[in-house]
Enzyme design. Structure first.
Site, PDB file in Angstrom:
ATOM      1  N   HIS A  18       0.856  -1.193   0.000  1.00 37.71           N
ATOM      2  CA  HIS A  18       0.000   0.000   0.000  1.00 37.71           C
ATOM      3  C   HIS A  18       0.884   1.232   0.000  1.00 37.71           C
ATOM      4  O   HIS A  18       1.919   1.251   0.658  1.00 37.71           O
ATOM      5  CB  HIS A  18      -0.887   0.029   1.253  1.00 37.71           C
ATOM      6  CG  HIS A  18      -1.536   1.376   1.468  1.00 37.71           C
ATOM      7  ND1 HIS A  18      -2.707   1.733   0.840  1.00 37.71           N
ATOM      8  CD2 HIS A  18      -1.139   2.459   2.189  1.00 37.71           C
ATOM      9  CE1 HIS A  18      -3.013   2.986   1.185  1.00 37.71           C
ATOM     10  NE2 HIS A  18      -2.078   3.448   2.005  1.00 37.71           N
TER      11      HIS A  18
ATOM     12  N   GLU B 178      -2.851   8.870   7.063  1.00 39.22           N
ATOM     13  CA  GLU B 178      -2.442   7.474   7.237  1.00 39.22           C
ATOM     14  C   GLU B 178      -1.200   7.355   8.118  1.00 39.22           C
ATOM     15  O   GLU B 178      -1.093   6.430   8.927  1.00 39.22           O
ATOM     16  CB  GLU B 178      -2.203   6.842   5.864  1.00 39.22           C
ATOM     17  CG  GLU B 178      -3.500   6.731   5.056  1.00 39.22           C
ATOM     18  CD  GLU B 178      -3.297   6.266   3.619  1.00 39.22           C
ATOM     19  OE1 GLU B 178      -2.135   6.048   3.209  1.00 39.22           O
ATOM     20  OE2 GLU B 178      -4.315   6.111   2.916  1.00 39.22           O
TER      21      GLU B 178
HETATM   22  P1  IDP Z   1      -4.449   0.970  -4.451  1.00 40.56           P
HETATM   23  O1  IDP Z   1      -3.958   0.069  -3.338  1.00 40.56           O
HETATM   24  O2  IDP Z   1      -3.678   0.751  -5.723  1.00 40.56           O
HETATM   25  O3  IDP Z   1      -4.531   2.424  -4.048  1.00 40.56           O
HETATM   26  P2  IDP Z   1      -7.344   0.871  -4.196  1.00 40.56           P
HETATM   27  O4  IDP Z   1      -8.294   1.007  -5.331  1.00 40.56           O
HETATM   28  O5  IDP Z   1      -7.229   2.007  -3.229  1.00 40.56           O
HETATM   29  O6  IDP Z   1      -5.925   0.472  -4.803  1.00 40.56           O
HETATM   30  O7  IDP Z   1      -7.779  -0.438  -3.407  1.00 40.56           O
HETATM   31  C1  IDP Z   1      -7.243  -0.742  -2.133  1.00 40.56           C
HETATM   32  C2  IDP Z   1      -6.881  -2.204  -2.082  1.00 40.56           C
HETATM   33  O8  IDP Z   1      -8.075  -3.000  -2.187  1.00 40.56           O
HETATM   34  C3  IDP Z   1      -6.018  -2.701  -3.251  1.00 40.56           C
HETATM   35  O9  IDP Z   1      -4.645  -2.446  -3.031  1.00 40.56           O
HETATM   36  C4  IDP Z   1      -6.339  -4.181  -3.282  1.00 40.56           C
HETATM   37  O10 IDP Z   1      -5.632  -4.884  -2.246  1.00 40.56           O
HETATM   38  C5  IDP Z   1      -7.821  -4.182  -2.933  1.00 40.56           C
HETATM   39  N1  IDP Z   1      -8.678  -4.154  -4.139  1.00 40.56           N
HETATM   40  C6  IDP Z   1      -9.017  -3.056  -4.866  1.00 40.56           C
HETATM   41  N2  IDP Z   1      -9.837  -3.382  -5.878  1.00 40.56           N
HETATM   42  C7  IDP Z   1     -10.030  -4.716  -5.781  1.00 40.56           C
HETATM   43  C8  IDP Z   1     -10.798  -5.669  -6.547  1.00 40.56           C
HETATM   44  O11 IDP Z   1     -11.482  -5.331  -7.527  1.00 40.56           O
HETATM   45  N3  IDP Z   1     -10.728  -6.961  -6.141  1.00 40.56           N
HETATM   46  C9  IDP Z   1      -9.991  -7.362  -5.071  1.00 40.56           C
HETATM   47  N4  IDP Z   1      -9.278  -6.517  -4.321  1.00 40.56           N
HETATM   48  C10 IDP Z   1      -9.281  -5.210  -4.669  1.00 40.56           C
HETATM   49 MG    MG Z   2      -5.811   3.408  -2.717  1.00 33.38          MG
END
Ligand code: IDP
Ligand code: MG
Length: 156
Positions: free
Chosen positions: A115, A126
């Protein structure tokens, strides 16, 4: 200088990839100013991922993030937030470009290793969630004048 929150997620810790991932940030010239291992509670995961509440993947995401210890880091540098995001790669391991952390070390869309805060506001919020007062350290690094051009007085 910006400071951003990086979390090496449970899959990175369990797969023994912490060293390789930390090395990428150090090799880039970024300055690690805080680091610890911890077990994320369901309450902390819910606060951290509050913007994702209600999404189909939310419950699984909280289960994953609380399933095993993580390594949290405070990473500092000029433009560190965007630099770290580009080093991480796209969210899904299956789509992330080769050369990025998610692109090189994983294939899963949910177990995506890392993350990183996505804006200055998110970074401030955060870092405050994961680090207590005094755990993010302000210290000079001997290599900084070789990582940045300091001839104008500011890191360039
Ligand atoms: P990021 O970590 O690249 O910022 P975000 O959209 O903020 O992505 O999503 C947070 C976390 O949620 C992702 O890192 C991933 O672990 C999980 N995640 C996001 N979208 C999906 C999905 O469509 N399926 C499964 N897990 C997801
Ligand atoms: Mg994110």
């Amino acid at each position: 200088m910006e400071t951003t929150l990086i979390i090496l997620k449970p899959d990175a810790v369990q797969r023994g990839l912490m060293g390789k991932i930390i090395t990428r940030f150090e090799d880039k010239g970024l300055h690690i100013v805080g680091m610890k291992m911890m077990q994320i509670t369901p309450e902390l995961a819910a606060t951290h991922y509050k913007d994702h509440q209600g999404k189909p993947f939310y419950d699984g995401l909280v289960r994953f993030m609380t399933s095993s210890p993580v390594c949290v880091m405070a990473v500092r540098g000029v433009g560190a937030i965007a630099i770290c995001r580009s080093m991480m790669g796209a969210t899904f391991g299956s789509k992330a470009d080769a050369g990025t952390i998610r692109g090189d070390f994983g294939v899963s869309n949910s177990f995506n290793l890392i993350h990183g805060s996505d804006s200055p506001e998110a970074a401030e919020r955060e870092l405050g969630l994961f680090f207590n007062a005094g755990e993010v350290l302000d210290f000079d690094r001997a290599i900084t004048p070789w990582v940045y051009d300091m001839s104008g007085g500011e890191p360039e």
